[in-house]
Each structure stands twice: as structure tokens, then as C-alpha cells.
Design an enzyme around this catalytic site. Structure first.
Site, PDB file in Angstrom:
ATOM      1  N   GLY A  10       0.814  -1.213   0.000  1.00 14.62           N
ATOM      2  CA  GLY A  10       0.000   0.000   0.000  1.00 14.62           C
ATOM      3  C   GLY A  10       0.844   1.257   0.000  1.00 14.62           C
ATOM      4  O   GLY A  10       0.581   2.202   0.752  1.00 14.62           O
ATOM      5  N   ALA A  11       1.848   1.287  -0.875  1.00 15.91           N
ATOM      6  CA  ALA A  11       2.838   2.369  -0.845  1.00 15.91           C
ATOM      7  C   ALA A  11       2.482   3.561  -1.714  1.00 15.91           C
ATOM      8  O   ALA A  11       3.249   4.527  -1.774  1.00 15.91           O
ATOM      9  CB  ALA A  11       4.207   1.825  -1.268  1.00 15.91           C
ATOM     10  N   GLY A  14      -0.900   7.962   1.267  1.00 15.51           N
ATOM     11  CA  GLY A  14      -1.052   7.945   2.710  1.00 15.51           C
ATOM     12  C   GLY A  14       0.182   7.498   3.475  1.00 15.51           C
ATOM     13  O   GLY A  14       1.306   7.904   3.171  1.00 15.51           O
ATOM     14  N   GLY A  16       1.714   4.570   3.658  1.00 12.12           N
ATOM     15  CA  GLY A  16       2.706   3.793   2.917  1.00 12.12           C
ATOM     16  C   GLY A  16       3.655   4.673   2.130  1.00 12.12           C
ATOM     17  O   GLY A  16       4.876   4.457   2.132  1.00 12.12           O
ATOM     18  N   SER A 143      -4.566  -0.930  14.233  1.00 14.60           N
ATOM     19  CA  SER A 143      -5.343   0.248  14.593  1.00 14.60           C
ATOM     20  C   SER A 143      -5.761   0.153  16.042  1.00 14.60           C
ATOM     21  O   SER A 143      -5.917  -0.938  16.593  1.00 14.60           O
ATOM     22  CB  SER A 143      -6.590   0.352  13.708  1.00 14.60           C
ATOM     23  OG  SER A 143      -7.431   1.412  14.148  1.00 14.60           O
ATOM     24  N   TYR A 166     -13.941  -3.224   9.720  1.00 12.34           N
ATOM     25  CA  TYR A 166     -12.543  -2.763   9.776  1.00 12.34           C
ATOM     26  C   TYR A 166     -11.935  -3.062  11.145  1.00 12.34           C
ATOM     27  O   TYR A 166     -10.829  -3.610  11.248  1.00 12.34           O
ATOM     28  CB  TYR A 166     -12.513  -1.265   9.475  1.00 12.34           C
ATOM     29  CG  TYR A 166     -11.197  -0.588   9.770  1.00 12.34           C
ATOM     30  CD1 TYR A 166     -10.171  -0.567   8.832  1.00 12.34           C
ATOM     31  CD2 TYR A 166     -10.979   0.053  10.993  1.00 12.34           C
ATOM     32  CE1 TYR A 166      -8.964   0.063   9.102  1.00 12.34           C
ATOM     33  CE2 TYR A 166      -9.785   0.676  11.276  1.00 12.34           C
ATOM     34  CZ  TYR A 166      -8.778   0.684  10.324  1.00 12.34           C
ATOM     35  OH  TYR A 166      -7.586   1.303  10.602  1.00 12.34           O
TER      36      TYR A 166
END
Length: 279
Positions: A10-11, A14, A16, A143, A166
């Protein structure tokens, strides 16, 4: 001394992207994952410009498809001579329409698939390379939002709500962190999870209609610390709230619940039996 190689999922945006830009200044090799080749190419160019002493290679995959997760892992094993760090950062947030239940390519609830099954599968597939490169570190971006898993309805087929999905998926990630750390004790590969920062200014937070209260940079620092701080070389199986080693949701410490989750997880990713801890 070997230059470290780090994979960030997920780079492309955000947290990442922020982690990649931070590590770019430190040298070594960065393996950047994304699911959009245009955005992946753009962030790779940005990282190269930020760190002239960095090597960058990109890996394209949609982590909501476990076949693509396994294919990416196979490409990494075939291409990369070492892997010193793995940051499982890619995430499916609460969603723009929180009442719309979405499914992965294999028919699993989407948040559970992307936030738990995909990093679990990637960790296991890359363990041979991580072990051969030890000392190595796995950092699972979890999280502070954690909610008890209902084993009678793991895929939330009743009363679906995206933020709840989530939070359950992030607790699953933490429980898997503890199990894998126990399994890998003494191998030189550590596994930790963290809450990087509260409501960072990311697209996922805004998509869910939440108001960001911290910057991405505030999440980058504690995440990179888990990856690079020499004082944490032997720290494993922990959950951090930013810089604080703290307790996760109580279900994470329930051995029976963790074993139920691991048995289900192995079945869903096609690894019956496996080597996770029993009892």
C-alpha cells in the site's frame, strides 16, 4: 554490511507513501507495492528523487485477491536476494458506503480479506526469505480501533457495518501477529503490530466521513521506529500505540480465540494444518 531491503504494501498514498519517502533517505532497497500501475510508477519516481542512494522496485497486486498475493510473493522470492523488513500497510478502510458489504475475489468479506488474510498469506509466503535475511522485522499496521470477533459470523453477514468490519479485521491482524511471533521466537525474525496515529489525514479516513486530526508524518515516525530502531531488535509479539508498548483488545490474549482464528485463517488461505502454535 548489506544494504537493507524493505517491502511496503500500500505504498502509493497515505502512510505507505510516507514510510517510503522516509526510508528513501536511509539508503538500501525499497520494494513498493500498489494495485494501480500509474500511481505505483509515480510514487516510485518520487521515492527515487527523494533518495539518490536508494534502489526502488515495484510490485503490482490487488491484495483483495489471494491469488495475486501469492503471485506477488512468488515474484519477490524469485527476484529479491534478501528481505530485511516487511511493512504490511495496505488497508481497506470503513468504505464510502459503510452499509454496503463488499467481497474479495475469493468471496470473503473485503476488510477481513485485505486487512487480515492478505498480510497473513504474504507473511507466510515470504518467511523463507525473511529467515534467510535475519535479523529481519515484520511490522503490521493495525489500529486502536479493535472490535471483538464473533466466530459465529466472522464474515459479518448479519447487520453489516464497514467500520465495525474494519475494527474486527484489525484485531484479527493483531491476534495473528502474536501467534506468528510465538512461532518465530529465536529465528531472528520479529513481528510486531502498531496503531500509527489517530485519524491520520488519509483518503480512507476522509472516505468514511471522518475528520482527520493528525498528519501522516505523525504515523510514519512510530512505524519506521519499529522497523529500524536497534533497541527493538529482539522485541517481538507486541502491540504499540504509536511509541507505547501497550495492551490490545482483551480477545487478543485469549489463546482459544487465537487458535480458532488461526484455524479459520489457514483454511481460508489454503494452508490446512500449518505450523502455527497449538493451544
Amino acid at each position: 554490511m548489506n544494504r537493507p531491503t524493505t517491502l511496503i504494501t500500500g505504498a502509493t498514498q497515505g502512510l505507505g507513501r510516507g514510510i517510503a519517502l522516509d526510508l528513501a533517505h536511509r539508503g538500501g532497497t525499497l520494494l513498493l507495492h500498489g494495485r494501480d500501475h500509474v500511481r505505483l510508477g509515480a510514487v516510485a519516481d518520487e521515492v527515487r528523487a527523494a533518495g539518490p542512494d536508494i534502489e526502488v522496485r515495484t510490485y503490482l497486486a490487488d491484495l483483495s485477491d489471494l491469488d495475486q498475493v501469492q503471485a506477488m510473493a512468488a515474484r519477490i522470492l524469485e527476484t529479491e536476494p534478501r528481505l530485511d523488513g516487511l511493512v504490511n500497510n495496505a488497508v481497506a478502510g470503513g468504505g464510502v458506503d459503510p452499509l454496503r458489504r463488499e467481497l474479495s475475489a475469493q468471496g470473503h468479506e473485503l476488510r477481513f480479506a485485505v486487512n487480515h488474510l492478505a498480510p497473513y498469506a504474504l507473511n507466510r509466503a515470504l518467511l523463507p526469505l525473511l529467515g534467510a535475511s535475519a535479523p529481519a522485522r515484520i511490522v503490521n499496521v493495525a489500529s486502536i480501533g479493535q472490535e471483538r470477533i464473533d466466530f459465529d459470523d466472522v464474515m459479518l453477514e448479519k447487520g453489516y457495518e464497514g467500520l465495525s468490519a474494519y475494527c474486527r479485521s484489525k484485531l484479527a491482524m493483531i491476534m495473528a501477529t502474536f501467534e506468528l511471533a510465538h512461532e518465530l521466537a529465536g529465528t531472528g525474525v520479529t513481528v510486531n503490530a502498531l496503531h500509527p496515529a489517530h485519524l491520520m489525514d488519509t483518503q480512507g479516513v476522509r472516505d468514511h466521513g471522518l475528520v482527520p486530526v493528525t498528519t501522516v508524518d505523525e504515523g510514519v515516525e512510530p512505524t519506521v521506529r519499529l522497523l529500524t530502531d536497534p533497541e527493538l531488535t529482539s522485541v517481538t509479539g507486541r502491540y504499540f500505540d504509536q511509541f507505547s508498548d501497550t495492551r490490545a483488545h482483551e480477545q487478543a490474549y485469549d489463546a482459544e480465540a487465537r487458535e480458532r482464528l488461526m484455524a479459520l485463517t489457514r483454511a481460508l488461505v489454503g494452508q490446512q494444518g500449518g505450523t502455527d502454535r497449538k493451544g
